[in-house]
Structures are given as structure tokens and as C-alpha cells.
Write an enzyme that holds these catalytic residues in place. Structure first.
Site, short mmCIF file in Angstrom:
data_model
loop_
_atom_site.label_atom_id
_atom_site.label_comp_id
_atom_site.label_asym_id
_atom_site.label_seq_id
_atom_site.Cartn_x
_atom_site.Cartn_y
_atom_site.Cartn_z
NE ARG A 21 -0.10 -2.65 -2.34
CZ ARG A 21 -0.85 -3.29 -1.45
NH1 ARG A 21 -2.02 -3.69 -1.41
NH2 ARG A 21 0.02 -3.01 -0.21
CB SER A 49 -4.90 1.24 -1.17
OG SER A 49 -4.65 2.19 -0.59
CG ASP A 107 1.47 0.17 9.76
OD1 ASP A 107 1.73 -0.86 9.87
OD2 ASP A 107 0.49 0.58 8.94
#
Length: 321
Positions: free
Chosen positions: A90, A92, A259
Site C-alpha cells: 500500500r 499512504s 515509533d
């Protein structure tokens, strides 16, 4: 130093750009886009690399976008263990409105997985989990993952003598805290996720610590971290809890703060730091990440400078620093 392996099952090629005003109707003339490898585990590995550490990243890649993602990882010096996933990896998109400084994030779904594909992935993953490793599962799970997948992944990690660090959201997080067959060594979540699981607000640090400790007593993890946004983070073990403050910094983008925290915290643990010191490094990395634009993560020089600003306060019990 302990080995670190990150896992990203639903990665993305992240595009980010900016425009004067985000509005419906006319064509929006954007700034030159930035392209980054994305996905929870990948971003954790990128943060670790920025901080001078090394990790291996296990990534499910597919199609031309997957090839592009592999190139981006190689350019950043990330050691990639790729598994051929279904469909197409995918993408984003993050767009910043420069008038308001608001950021609009468009996240696409990943490709659909079948049960045989999921089982093949677990078999391959088992070959890469080393005894004594810190294995970080971060980010979303792709659509179609069968019931019991998360439990089998946890079992794969534990059977190979490694410790699981989980930073999940949504249904996978709910399963981890409610299914007794699913357990992490370290579990991290944000305040909103904690309050959703708790079914009520957690306005104080002590209440957040009590909630985190309740998850430990239920068997979800050995250690639980809850990020309280600008109020820093709370860490709890079975009988102790502490708070680490966030540094006071200008906020440009909150993307990647979690993260960066996980990367810096886990790297410090892998290098043998006590929990309190690892929490300081994590908080400094999260603070450093919000200072950067778009999908950029923390910068090492900022983390080093901000670490001493992230003060540790015991909530109860005592931690060695």
C-alpha cells in the site's frame, strides 16, 4: 548488545507534501513530495538506525510498490528480511496545510491475506527469530489475517527464546489484552487506547499506572507503557511505576513520535540500560520526532540534547537509574 528484530506486516510507501490551503474543488498545487519507507516496524528500525544502532526488519512486500519500498530501505541502510506478500504493497499520503499547519493523513488499506499465506509467513518468521532477541511488532495487521494469527505469532517469538515488544492498536491490541493465549513481554499504547480499553478516562498519572498494572496482573504483558502525549509516558511493572516527562519543544508534526519512542527505548534496553534510562531515551526520541516535518523521525543530535530534560519521577516503588 541484544539482537533487535522488527516486524512490519502492513508496510507502506509514505508520500508527504504541503499546500497553501486544503479545500475541496480546485486543483491543489502541492510542494515537491517526500517519499519514505513506512509502517510501524520499519519506522522503529529507521529510528534505531538514526540513533546509531542496528536492527533487522522483517517486512511483507508485494508488487512494484514493494520493490520501491525495498529500495528505500536499502538507501537508508536498513537490513531487510523480505517476505513476498499478496497483492500490492500500500501507499499512504500526508498533506500539510501551510496556512493552519494542520496535517491531513490518508491511509490506504493493505492487501488481503489468506490463511495459507499467513501460515507461510509465520513459518518464515520463525527462521529469523533468534534466542535472546527483542522482537518488535508494531503497526497494523493487514486485512484477512485469520483468527489465532496473533497468538501464533506470539508463540513463535516465545518458543524461539525471544521477548516480544508490542505496539499495536485496534482489534489486535484488544485481543492482546483479553486473550490469555496472547502475551507480550513489553506492551505500549497511547492514552486514547488505554482509556478505550479501560472504558473510562485516566486523568492522572497514578490512574494510568494502576490501569497499566491491571493489564500486567491479567497476564497481557510483563511491562506496560502508556504514552500520555505532552504529559510524557507512564511505565508500570507488577509492583512499581514511574513517569517520564516529555521535553518542552515546538511541535511541527506528531507523525512518528511513537515509533521513535519504541526505537530509542528498545535500543537502550538492548544496550543494557536500566528501565528508567531507557524510558528517558524513548521520551527524548518522541520529543525530537515532533520537532521534524511530515514523516521524518527523530534526529540523533536532538535526542542526545533532550535526554536530560526528560525527568524521571517514581509513582510508586523504586527503579534503578
Amino acid at each position: 548488545m541484544r539482537d533487535i528484530l522488527t516486524i512490519t506486516l502492513n508496510p507502506a510507501v509514505d508520500l508527504s507534501t504541503a499546500v497553501d490551503v486544503v479545500t475541496a474543488g480546485p486543483k491543489l498545487r502541492c510542494a515537491r513530495p517526500r517519499t519514505d519507507p513506512g509502517g510501524g516496524g520499519i519506522n522503529v528500525s529507521r529510528a534505531i538506525r538514526e540513533l546509531g544502532g542496528n536492527s533487522r526488519t522483517f517486512v511483507a512486500l508485494a508488487g512494484h510498490t514493494g520493490d520501491k519500498l525495498a529500495e528505500l530501505l536499502a538507501m537508508e541502510g536498513i537490513f531487510c528480511l523480505s517476505f513476498k506478500g499478496p497483492g500490492e504493497t500500500r501507499q499512504s499520503l500526508a498533506v500539510t496545510d501551510t496556512t493552519t499547519n494542520e496535517q491531513f493523513r490518508f491511509v490506504m488499506p493493505g492487501p488481503e491475506w489468506s490463511q495459507p499465506q499467513a501460515e507461510a509467513l509465520l513459518e518464515t518468521l520463525s527462521e529469523h527469530v533468534q534466542e535472546g532477541s527483542l522482537v518488535i511488532l508494531s503497526g497494523s495487521l493487514p486485512p484477512g489475517m485469520p483468527n489465532g494469527f496473533l497468538a501464533k505469532l506470539c508463540d513463535t517469538v516465545h518458543t524461539n527464546g525471544a521477548d516480544l515488544v508490542a505496539d499495536l492498536s485496534g482489534d489486535p491490541l484488544t485481543r492482546l489484552v483479553t486473550d490469555k493465549t496472547v502475551r507480550a513481554h513489553i506492551l505500549r499504547m497511547d492514552q486514547h487506547e488505554a482509556e478505550t480499553l479501560n472504558g473510562a478516562p485516566l486523568p492522572s498519572r497514578a490512574e494510568t499506572a494502576d490501569f497499566a498494572q491491571s493489564l500486567i496482573h491479567k497476564g497481557a504483558a510483563t511491562l506496560v507503557i502508556v504514552a500520555r502525549g505532552a504529559d510524557g509516558s507512564v511505565l508500570a511493572t507488577s509492583d512499581t511505576a514511574l513517569h517520564v516527562a516529555a521535553a518542552d519543544v515546538p511541535v511541527k508534526s506528531k507523525v512518528g513520535a511513537g515509533d521513535s519512542f519504541v526505537g530509542a527505548f528498545t535500543l537502550a534496553l538492548a544496550q543494557g540500560s536500566p528501565l528508567a534510562n531507557a524510558m528517558q531515551r524513548g521520551a527524548a526520541a518522541a520529543s525530537a520526532a515532533v520537532m521534524t516535518e511530515a514523516t521524518e523521525l527523530c534526529r540523533r543530535e536532538d535526542v542526545d540534547r533532550l535526554t536530560s530534560d526528560c525527568k524521571i519521577t517514581p509513582i510508586y516503588g523504586c527503579f534503578d537509574e
